[in-house]
Design a protein around this motif. Structure first.
Motif, PDB file in Angstrom:
ATOM      1  N   GLU A   1       0.807  -1.216   0.000  1.00  0.00           N
ATOM      2  CA  GLU A   1       0.000   0.000   0.000  1.00  0.00           C
ATOM      3  C   GLU A   1       0.843   1.271   0.000  1.00  0.00           C
ATOM      4  O   GLU A   1       0.343   2.348  -0.347  1.00  0.00           O
ATOM      5  CB  GLU A   1      -0.945  -0.001   1.206  1.00  0.00           C
ATOM      6  CG  GLU A   1      -2.087  -1.001   1.077  1.00  0.00           C
ATOM      7  CD  GLU A   1      -2.999  -1.006   2.288  1.00  0.00           C
ATOM      8  OE1 GLU A   1      -2.768  -0.193   3.213  1.00  0.00           O
ATOM      9  OE2 GLU A   1      -3.938  -1.823   2.315  1.00  0.00           O
ATOM     10  N   THR A   2       2.120   1.162   0.358  1.00  0.00           N
ATOM     11  CA  THR A   2       2.989   2.343   0.325  1.00  0.00           C
ATOM     12  C   THR A   2       3.511   2.623  -1.080  1.00  0.00           C
ATOM     13  O   THR A   2       4.013   3.720  -1.343  1.00  0.00           O
ATOM     14  CB  THR A   2       4.196   2.165   1.268  1.00  0.00           C
ATOM     15  OG1 THR A   2       5.061   1.134   0.755  1.00  0.00           O
ATOM     16  CG2 THR A   2       3.749   1.803   2.674  1.00  0.00           C
TER      17      THR A   2
ATOM     18  N   PRO B   1       2.015   2.726  -4.389  1.00  0.00           N
ATOM     19  CA  PRO B   1       1.403   3.570  -5.418  1.00  0.00           C
ATOM     20  C   PRO B   1       1.667   5.068  -5.262  1.00  0.00           C
ATOM     21  O   PRO B   1       1.739   5.777  -6.267  1.00  0.00           O
ATOM     22  CB  PRO B   1      -0.093   3.253  -5.274  1.00  0.00           C
ATOM     23  CG  PRO B   1      -0.134   1.868  -4.734  1.00  0.00           C
ATOM     24  CD  PRO B   1       1.021   1.810  -3.789  1.00  0.00           C
ATOM     25  N   ALA B   2       1.805   5.556  -4.036  1.00  0.00           N
ATOM     26  CA  ALA B   2       1.983   7.000  -3.828  1.00  0.00           C
ATOM     27  C   ALA B   2       3.435   7.391  -3.554  1.00  0.00           C
ATOM     28  O   ALA B   2       3.723   8.560  -3.288  1.00  0.00           O
ATOM     29  CB  ALA B   2       1.102   7.471  -2.673  1.00  0.00           C
TER      30      ALA B   2
ATOM     31  N   TYR C   1      -2.117  -5.700  -7.049  1.00  0.00           N
ATOM     32  CA  TYR C   1      -2.291  -4.825  -8.209  1.00  0.00           C
ATOM     33  C   TYR C   1      -3.460  -5.272  -9.084  1.00  0.00           C
ATOM     34  O   TYR C   1      -4.086  -4.454  -9.764  1.00  0.00           O
ATOM     35  CB  TYR C   1      -0.994  -4.745  -9.021  1.00  0.00           C
ATOM     36  CG  TYR C   1      -0.016  -3.756  -8.420  1.00  0.00           C
ATOM     37  CD1 TYR C   1      -0.146  -2.395  -8.656  1.00  0.00           C
ATOM     38  CD2 TYR C   1       1.005  -4.177  -7.580  1.00  0.00           C
ATOM     39  CE1 TYR C   1       0.725  -1.474  -8.095  1.00  0.00           C
ATOM     40  CE2 TYR C   1       1.883  -3.271  -7.012  1.00  0.00           C
ATOM     41  CZ  TYR C   1       1.735  -1.922  -7.267  1.00  0.00           C
ATOM     42  OH  TYR C   1       2.595  -1.008  -6.700  1.00  0.00           O
TER      43      TYR C   1
ATOM     44  N   LEU D   1      -6.306  -3.549  -7.559  1.00  0.00           N
ATOM     45  CA  LEU D   1      -6.353  -2.140  -7.961  1.00  0.00           C
ATOM     46  C   LEU D   1      -6.920  -2.000  -9.370  1.00  0.00           C
ATOM     47  O   LEU D   1      -7.723  -1.098  -9.643  1.00  0.00           O
ATOM     48  CB  LEU D   1      -4.948  -1.525  -7.896  1.00  0.00           C
ATOM     49  CG  LEU D   1      -4.305  -1.390  -6.507  1.00  0.00           C
ATOM     50  CD1 LEU D   1      -2.972  -0.664  -6.611  1.00  0.00           C
ATOM     51  CD2 LEU D   1      -5.219  -0.655  -5.537  1.00  0.00           C
TER      52      LEU D   1
ATOM     53  N   GLN E   1      -9.358   0.808   1.580  1.00  0.00           N
ATOM     54  CA  GLN E   1      -8.035   1.342   1.235  1.00  0.00           C
ATOM     55  C   GLN E   1      -7.719   1.113  -0.237  1.00  0.00           C
ATOM     56  O   GLN E   1      -7.172   1.991  -0.917  1.00  0.00           O
ATOM     57  CB  GLN E   1      -6.957   0.679   2.090  1.00  0.00           C
ATOM     58  CG  GLN E   1      -7.151   0.803   3.600  1.00  0.00           C
ATOM     59  CD  GLN E   1      -7.798  -0.423   4.198  1.00  0.00           C
ATOM     60  OE1 GLN E   1      -8.924  -0.796   3.814  1.00  0.00           O
ATOM     61  NE2 GLN E   1      -7.106  -1.059   5.147  1.00  0.00           N
TER      62      GLN E   1
ATOM     63  N   SER F   1      -9.552   3.552  -2.558  1.00  0.00           N
ATOM     64  CA  SER F   1      -8.922   4.873  -2.557  1.00  0.00           C
ATOM     65  C   SER F   1      -7.650   4.883  -3.391  1.00  0.00           C
ATOM     66  O   SER F   1      -7.410   5.792  -4.191  1.00  0.00           O
ATOM     67  CB  SER F   1      -8.624   5.286  -1.117  1.00  0.00           C
ATOM     68  OG  SER F   1      -7.948   6.525  -1.079  1.00  0.00           O
ATOM     69  N   LEU F   2      -6.809   3.862  -3.221  1.00  0.00           N
ATOM     70  CA  LEU F   2      -5.567   3.784  -3.989  1.00  0.00           C
ATOM     71  C   LEU F   2      -5.847   3.623  -5.485  1.00  0.00           C
ATOM     72  O   LEU F   2      -5.140   4.193  -6.325  1.00  0.00           O
ATOM     73  CB  LEU F   2      -4.724   2.609  -3.499  1.00  0.00           C
ATOM     74  CG  LEU F   2      -4.076   2.751  -2.126  1.00  0.00           C
ATOM     75  CD1 LEU F   2      -3.480   1.416  -1.685  1.00  0.00           C
ATOM     76  CD2 LEU F   2      -2.990   3.828  -2.148  1.00  0.00           C
TER      77      LEU F   2
ATOM     78  N   ASN G   1      -6.145   6.645  -7.704  1.00  0.00           N
ATOM     79  CA  ASN G   1      -4.944   7.453  -7.938  1.00  0.00           C
ATOM     80  C   ASN G   1      -4.190   7.030  -9.193  1.00  0.00           C
ATOM     81  O   ASN G   1      -3.113   7.552  -9.484  1.00  0.00           O
ATOM     82  CB  ASN G   1      -4.000   7.363  -6.736  1.00  0.00           C
ATOM     83  CG  ASN G   1      -4.592   8.017  -5.499  1.00  0.00           C
ATOM     84  OD1 ASN G   1      -5.381   8.953  -5.602  1.00  0.00           O
ATOM     85  ND2 ASN G   1      -4.245   7.506  -4.330  1.00  0.00           N
TER      86      ASN G   1
ATOM     87  N   TRP H   1      -2.092   0.312 -13.711  1.00  0.00           N
ATOM     88  CA  TRP H   1      -2.084  -0.930 -12.923  1.00  0.00           C
ATOM     89  C   TRP H   1      -1.719  -2.126 -13.789  1.00  0.00           C
ATOM     90  O   TRP H   1      -1.076  -3.068 -13.320  1.00  0.00           O
ATOM     91  CB  TRP H   1      -3.442  -1.125 -12.250  1.00  0.00           C
ATOM     92  CG  TRP H   1      -3.896   0.055 -11.426  1.00  0.00           C
ATOM     93  CD1 TRP H   1      -5.123   0.631 -11.417  1.00  0.00           C
ATOM     94  CD2 TRP H   1      -3.111   0.820 -10.494  1.00  0.00           C
ATOM     95  NE1 TRP H   1      -5.171   1.701 -10.562  1.00  0.00           N
ATOM     96  CE2 TRP H   1      -3.948   1.843  -9.977  1.00  0.00           C
ATOM     97  CE3 TRP H   1      -1.786   0.766 -10.058  1.00  0.00           C
ATOM     98  CZ2 TRP H   1      -3.513   2.774  -9.040  1.00  0.00           C
ATOM     99  CZ3 TRP H   1      -1.342   1.699  -9.125  1.00  0.00           C
ATOM    100  CH2 TRP H   1      -2.194   2.679  -8.635  1.00  0.00           C
TER     101      TRP H   1
END
Length: 368
Positions: A233-234, A236-237, A298, A301, A322, A325-326, A329, A335
């Motif tokens: 989860e860290t 993608p951003a 992924y 996502l 979560q 939300s990801l 983005n 993806w």
């Protein structure tokens, strides 16, 4: 141990084996081919019990479960059903035949003698693709013309990894993964796994019954998956400037994977005494597990970015808030590119690419 008709999955393979047993005309050597964790070992042991059974049932043909041979097989102590694993990274000739300053070779001291407990002597060779050349050559005549009472069951992940001389002397039986939804239902109904967890295990095991059952039996699996997903989860951003640091974090995280590997995980003592080749193999298996969970992450996502009915196919449903939300983005194209990068890295990992360079290149692509 269940009988053949009670095993989950592999219906076509089981029918082939049962017909051969019923005909009384068993080939001397079988080669079971299938991905790691698909259930080759369980099928081989169950088939071995049926072949050695003194009072087999008919329609369908399978072990009786009550004769002395079956009882010993179910206890895992049948002296005439022998399982051989590689000594280190390879299966060596001295494991089969007597050699100076080595332990007694199993075939030297058992193959010349007819069985006394059951109907067959069965030799199960795990990782037959790990036979070194001298060991393989020493088996050629035996595999081609075994004694009538002997049965060899060879296990491997792919025919391309088995020496052609061994392949040509074997009857090949292919095993395939089961549909994920059927495996999840089996985990729920037979093993009592909670519904959401069963769906996660079935998805992560990609329909491989052996892998799913091993994960279901380890209580630490959920926490290991959670740590890997926290890391995922860290990504993608994260800015590209963190790529190398995240690659290092990925390698450290893979070193903590134990329960997810099930019975393949070595103890600390085994790690200390294993040769470098063995440590390398375990390390690659651990990193491969990270990659497999990243693929599911992924894919979720991608599923959520597409939206609609596709959202029902999310694997990590406990984290759907979560993930939703990801997913917003990025685009489905992004993806898909991430999935392509992980799958390519997985292939390079199997091809023995340098782990540090591989993880660094992967994180660079995931953060692009």
């Amino acid at each position: 141990m269940p009988v053949l008709s009670e095993l989950f999955g592999h219906a076509s393979a089981r029918k082939v084996l049962q017909r051969a047993l019923e005909s009384g005309n068993l080939p001397g050597t079988y080669l079971f081919i299938g991905n790691q964790g698909v259930g080759k070992g369980t099928l081989a042991r169950t088939f071995a019990q049926s072949a050695a059974c003194l009072q087999p049932r008919r329609e369908p043909y399978e072990a009786c479960g009550v004769c002395v041979s079956c009882r010993e097989a179910q206890r895992g102590h049948h002296p005439e059903i022998v399982t051989l694993s590689p000594a280190g990274e390879q299966m060596q000739i001295w494991q089969f035949w007597d050699r100076e300053n080595r332990p007694p070779g199993i075939l030297t001291h058992t193959l010349p003698y007819a069985p006394s407990l059951g109907k067959k002597r069965v030799y199960i060779l795990e990782r037959a693709d790990a036979l070194n050349e001298s060991a393989a050559n020493s088996l050629l005549k035996v595999l081609e013309e075994p004694p009538e009472y002997a049965l060899f069951l060879l296990l491997a992940t792919h025919t391309a990894r088995v020496l052609p001389t061994i392949l040509s002397r074997s009857q090949t039986v292919r095993l395939f993964a089961s549909p994920v939804d059927e495996l999840a239902e089996y985990l729920k109904s037979t093993l009592g796994v909670e519904a959401n967890h069963a769906e996660v295990l079935a998805a992560y095991s990609e329909g491989r019954i052996g892998q799913a059952v091993r994960m279901a039996q380890h209580p630490e699996v959920e926490s290991e998956i959670a740590r890997i997903l926290d890391f995922a989860e860290t990504l993608p951003a994260s800015p590209r400037t963190r790529a190398l640091r995240l690659a290092e974090q990925m390698r450290k995280l893979s070193g903590q994977v134990k329960a997810l590997l099930g019975d393949d995980t070595p103890t600390e003592n085994e790690k200390g005494s294993a040769d470098e080749g063995g440590k390398e193999r375990v390390g690659r298996q651990q990193l491969a597990t990270i990659f497999d969970i990243l693929v599911a992450f992924y894919r979720d996502l991608l599923t959520l970015s597409v939206g609609g009915e596709a959202g029902r196919r999310v694997v990590n449903r406990a984290r759907i808030a979560q993930l939703s939300s990801l997913a917003q983005n990025g685009t489905p194209e992004r993806w898909m590119q991430c999935l392509d990068a992980i799958l390519l890295a997985r292939r390079w990992l199997d091809a023995n690419a340098n782990i540090a360079m591989l993880t660094e290149a992967l994180t660079m692509r995931l953060l692009a």
